[in-house]
Design a protein around this motif. Structure first.
Motif: not given
Length: 414
Positions: A4, A6, A43, A45, A56, A66-68, A92, A95
């Motif tokens: 991930a 971030v 991925t 984030y 996504r 991935a758009h949070l 996050l 997710a």
């Protein structure tokens, strides 16, 4: 390995599509895709900064973004962003609970806060390992004259101390962390990268749609923001000292919006004041797919930015075979070998810039030697493939079964 990345405030999807964007976005997008090519599932984030962005999206085989949702779906100022980091951390955490990675790599201090919070909430066994990188360090920014953020300095030191591994993009950043009490041996230096397939010496060179080049003049290019800290004002003033050259500044808003941009208007008036308006062109933002053509149309690249933590624009120019004249700050200091691939200046004042640019403008032999060395250095040290491989080694070192591997192959390799 499931990874991930971030990066709360970047736009990796825009960078993937080749749109003009920040260095952080380019970094995250390129690193994700190269790690995926090494066989990992990655991925990214990031916070949703536009209502039209999908939840996504794929960036290639094995890599997705991935758009949070955390705060309003628009671009935020730095002060606004801090208000929504808590919401981003919550999103996050949810997710990562649904798709738990082995490694969480946070890039930027707010991303680090969110990543540590999310991992603490995780009930996965074993818990994901946390790797911390920084877009920039406020202590280094202060040395360049940027505002002091005492709270941020404290948080950056704490994040570096709590992460399982720390990665920075330059020796300068490692020095700053050492001053904060973070052992140098625990910090790996892995630089910003460059796509040497896209940015290369070979390929078309064109000044269109920019002002037509005059063959008798040396063309100088800079890729920088037009506002404070980008050094554009100093570059315009410098041109009065380099009468044999013309300057193209790429950056700022889209070309069609330059007429209403206050920074562009200020620079145009400054160019007229110094009598160089016929030799200074503001191109506006240039798509990354077009940028190599503009760089290859030039003879020299110049950077007068107060602080450049990545040195990405300099690396892209070097990959296209351009000698570089730049202020020695941030990632630029590691990228440019003074006297070999270009000239490094302690200060980016018009008089110093003018002397350096006149020196190279008048010496085609030196420009050719610097050009060859610059392209070779970019291709041998700064490819995204190498950056990803060295980053992968850092990840593996944090995992219990691979604890005997070295921190980073790129450590001290400059």
């Amino acid at each position: 390995m499931k990874i991930a990345l971030v990066s709360e405030h970047t736009r990796p999807l825009a960078a993937h599509k080749g749109e003009p964007t920040c260095g952080g976005s380019v970094h995250v997008s390129a690193l994700a895709r190269q790690l995926a090519r090494l066989g990992h599932r990655v991925t990214v984030y990031t916070r949703r900064g536009d209502a039209d962005l999908p939840d996504r999206a794929r960036m290639g085989r094995g890599a997705a973004v991935a758009h949070l949702t955390a705060g309003p779906p628009r671009r935020l100022t730095e002060s606004e962003s801090a208000e929504h980091t808590g919401a981003f951390a919550t999103a996050l955490s949810e997710a990562l609970a649904d798709d738990t990675p082995e490694v969480v790599h946070a890039i930027g201090w707010t991303s680090g806060l969110a990543a540590l919070s999310a991992v603490r909430r995780s009930d996965a066994e074993p818990a994901p390992r946390v790797v911390q990188s920084f877009h920039s360090l406020n202590s280094a920014e202060q040395r360049a004259g940027l505002p002091r953020r005492t709270d941020r300095v404290r948080l950056e030191a704490a994040l570096a101390g709590r992460a399982d591994a720390v990665v920075v993009t330059s020796a300068e950043q490692r020095f700053e962390l050492a001053r904060m009490g973070v052992p140098r041996s625990s910090v790996g230096v892995i630089p910003f990268g460059v796509d040497t397939e896209h940015f290369s010496v070979e390929g078309a060179a064109a000044s269109s749609p920019w002002r037509r080049r005059r063959d008798e003049r040396v063309r100088i290019v800079s890729v920088t923001r037009l506002g404070a800290g980008g050094g554009a004002d100093a570059l315009v003033e410098t041109m009065a000292r380099v009468p044999e050259a013309e300057l193209v500044i790429a950056g700022g808003p889209a070309r069609e919006d330059l007429a209403i941009d206050p920074d562009a208007r200020r620079l145009e008036l400054l160019a007229k004041e110094h009598g160089v308006d016929d030799r200074v062109t503001l191109s506006g933002a240039v798509d990354r797919k077009e940028l190599p053509r503009l760089l290859r149309s030039a003879d020299l690249f110049v950077s007068a930015a107060d602080y450049d933590p990545y040195g990405g624009a300099v690396l892209e120019a070097m990959a296209c075979g351009l000698p570089v004249v730049a202020r020695a700050a941030g990632g630029v200091t590691d990228a440019v070998l003074d006297g070999t691939t270009g000239l490094l200046l302690r200060y980016a004042r018009p008089d110093a810039l003018g002397r350096a640019l006149r020196q190279l403008a008048a010496d085609s032999t030196a420009r050719t030697a610097f050009s060859i060395a610059a392209a070779d250095r970019a291709a041998s040290r700064y490819t995204w493939q190498r950056v990803a491989t060295e980053t992968e080694r850092v990840y593996r070192r944090t995992l219990p079964r691979e604890g005997d591997l070295p921190l980073a192959a790129g450590d001290d390799a400059h």
